[in-house]
Design a protein around this motif. Structure first.
Motif, PDB file in Angstrom:
ATOM      1  N   MET A   1       0.838  -1.167   0.000  1.00  4.56           N
ATOM      2  CA  MET A   1       0.000   0.000   0.000  1.00  4.56           C
ATOM      3  C   MET A   1       0.892   1.242   0.000  1.00  4.56           C
ATOM      4  O   MET A   1       1.927   1.278   0.660  1.00  4.56           O
ATOM      5  N   ASN A   2       0.469   2.231  -0.723  1.00  7.52           N
ATOM      6  CA  ASN A   2       1.219   3.472  -0.854  1.00  7.52           C
ATOM      7  C   ASN A   2       1.129   4.293   0.437  1.00  7.52           C
ATOM      8  O   ASN A   2       0.120   4.278   1.139  1.00  7.52           O
ATOM      9  N   VAL A   3       2.182   5.039   0.739  1.00  7.66           N
ATOM     10  CA  VAL A   3       2.209   5.880   1.936  1.00  7.66           C
ATOM     11  C   VAL A   3       1.138   6.964   1.860  1.00  7.66           C
ATOM     12  O   VAL A   3       0.533   7.329   2.881  1.00  7.66           O
ATOM     13  N   THR A   4       0.842   7.439   0.664  1.00 10.27           N
ATOM     14  CA  THR A   4      -0.181   8.468   0.505  1.00 10.27           C
ATOM     15  C   THR A   4      -1.537   7.955   0.969  1.00 10.27           C
ATOM     16  O   THR A   4      -2.287   8.679   1.642  1.00 10.27           O
ATOM     17  N   TRP A   5      -1.865   6.710   0.620  1.00 11.23           N
ATOM     18  CA  TRP A   5      -3.146   6.146   1.035  1.00 11.23           C
ATOM     19  C   TRP A   5      -3.191   5.926   2.538  1.00 11.23           C
ATOM     20  O   TRP A   5      -4.236   6.109   3.178  1.00 11.23           O
ATOM     21  N   LEU A   6      -2.067   5.543   3.137  1.00  8.84           N
ATOM     22  CA  LEU A   6      -2.025   5.392   4.589  1.00  8.84           C
ATOM     23  C   LEU A   6      -2.251   6.728   5.286  1.00  8.84           C
ATOM     24  O   LEU A   6      -2.960   6.808   6.296  1.00  8.84           O
ATOM     25  N   MET A   7      -1.666   7.785   4.764  1.00  6.75           N
ATOM     26  CA  MET A   7      -1.869   9.122   5.337  1.00  6.75           C
ATOM     27  C   MET A   7      -3.321   9.567   5.178  1.00  6.75           C
ATOM     28  O   MET A   7      -3.894  10.177   6.088  1.00  6.75           O
ATOM     29  N   ARG A   8      -3.918   9.261   4.042  1.00  5.88           N
ATOM     30  CA  ARG A   8      -5.319   9.624   3.816  1.00  5.88           C
ATOM     31  C   ARG A   8      -6.235   8.865   4.786  1.00  5.88           C
ATOM     32  O   ARG A   8      -7.178   9.440   5.334  1.00  5.88           O
ATOM     33  N   MET A   9      -5.950   7.575   5.004  1.00  7.39           N
ATOM     34  CA  MET A   9      -6.757   6.804   5.947  1.00  7.39           C
ATOM     35  C   MET A   9      -6.603   7.328   7.373  1.00  7.39           C
ATOM     36  O   MET A   9      -7.567   7.373   8.142  1.00  7.39           O
ATOM     37  N   ALA A  10      -5.395   7.745   7.731  1.00  7.17           N
ATOM     38  CA  ALA A  10      -5.174   8.307   9.064  1.00  7.17           C
ATOM     39  C   ALA A  10      -5.948   9.610   9.224  1.00  7.17           C
ATOM     40  O   ALA A  10      -6.527   9.876  10.287  1.00  7.17           O
ATOM     41  N   LYS A  11      -5.967  10.412   8.182  1.00  5.37           N
ATOM     42  CA  LYS A  11      -6.715  11.674   8.224  1.00  5.37           C
ATOM     43  C   LYS A  11      -8.210  11.399   8.386  1.00  5.37           C
ATOM     44  O   LYS A  11      -8.889  12.070   9.175  1.00  5.37           O
ATOM     45  N   TRP A  12      -8.728  10.411   7.665  1.00  9.03           N
ATOM     46  CA  TRP A  12     -10.148  10.066   7.783  1.00  9.03           C
ATOM     47  C   TRP A  12     -10.456   9.508   9.162  1.00  9.03           C
ATOM     48  O   TRP A  12     -11.532   9.721   9.697  1.00  9.03           O
ATOM     49  N   ALA A  13      -9.519   8.763   9.760  1.00 14.09           N
ATOM     50  CA  ALA A  13      -9.745   8.202  11.094  1.00 14.09           C
ATOM     51  C   ALA A  13      -9.800   9.312  12.136  1.00 14.09           C
ATOM     52  O   ALA A  13     -10.566   9.243  13.091  1.00 14.09           O
ATOM     53  N   ARG A  14      -8.967  10.337  11.971  1.00 18.17           N
ATOM     54  CA  ARG A  14      -8.978  11.459  12.910  1.00 18.17           C
ATOM     55  C   ARG A  14     -10.173  12.374  12.728  1.00 18.17           C
ATOM     56  O   ARG A  14     -10.677  12.932  13.692  1.00 18.17           O
ATOM     57  N   ARG A  15     -10.579  12.559  11.496  1.00 20.05           N
ATOM     58  CA  ARG A  15     -11.679  13.483  11.199  1.00 20.05           C
ATOM     59  C   ARG A  15     -12.581  12.843  10.138  1.00 20.05           C
ATOM     60  O   ARG A  15     -12.440  13.107   8.934  1.00 20.05           O
TER      61      ARG A  15
END
Length: 60
Positions: A1-15
């Motif tokens: 999985m790409n790091v960009t998608w991991l960052m996007r998922m983390a952002k969605w989890a926070r907000r």
């Protein structure tokens, strides 16, 4: 999985998205499903269908 998608998922989890955005997405998905079902049952009008043969040799 790409790091960009991991960052996007983390952002969605926070907000997470608002309930309004979830409802809009659900209505859009439901509309697509209804259109596909109506087309498969044969009730979609002929004027609203795309003629793929006509577009094969189309030149502007």
């Amino acid at each position: 999985m790409n790091v960009t998608w991991l960052m996007r998922m983390a952002k969605w989890a926070r907000r997470p998205p608002s309930m309004l955005h979830v409802k809009i997405a659900a209505v859009a998905v439901l509309a697509v499903i209804v259109i596909v079902v109506v087309d498969k049952l044969g009730y979609w009008p002929d004027w609203a269908k795309l003629n793929p043969r006509g577009l094969r040799n189309w030149k502007p």
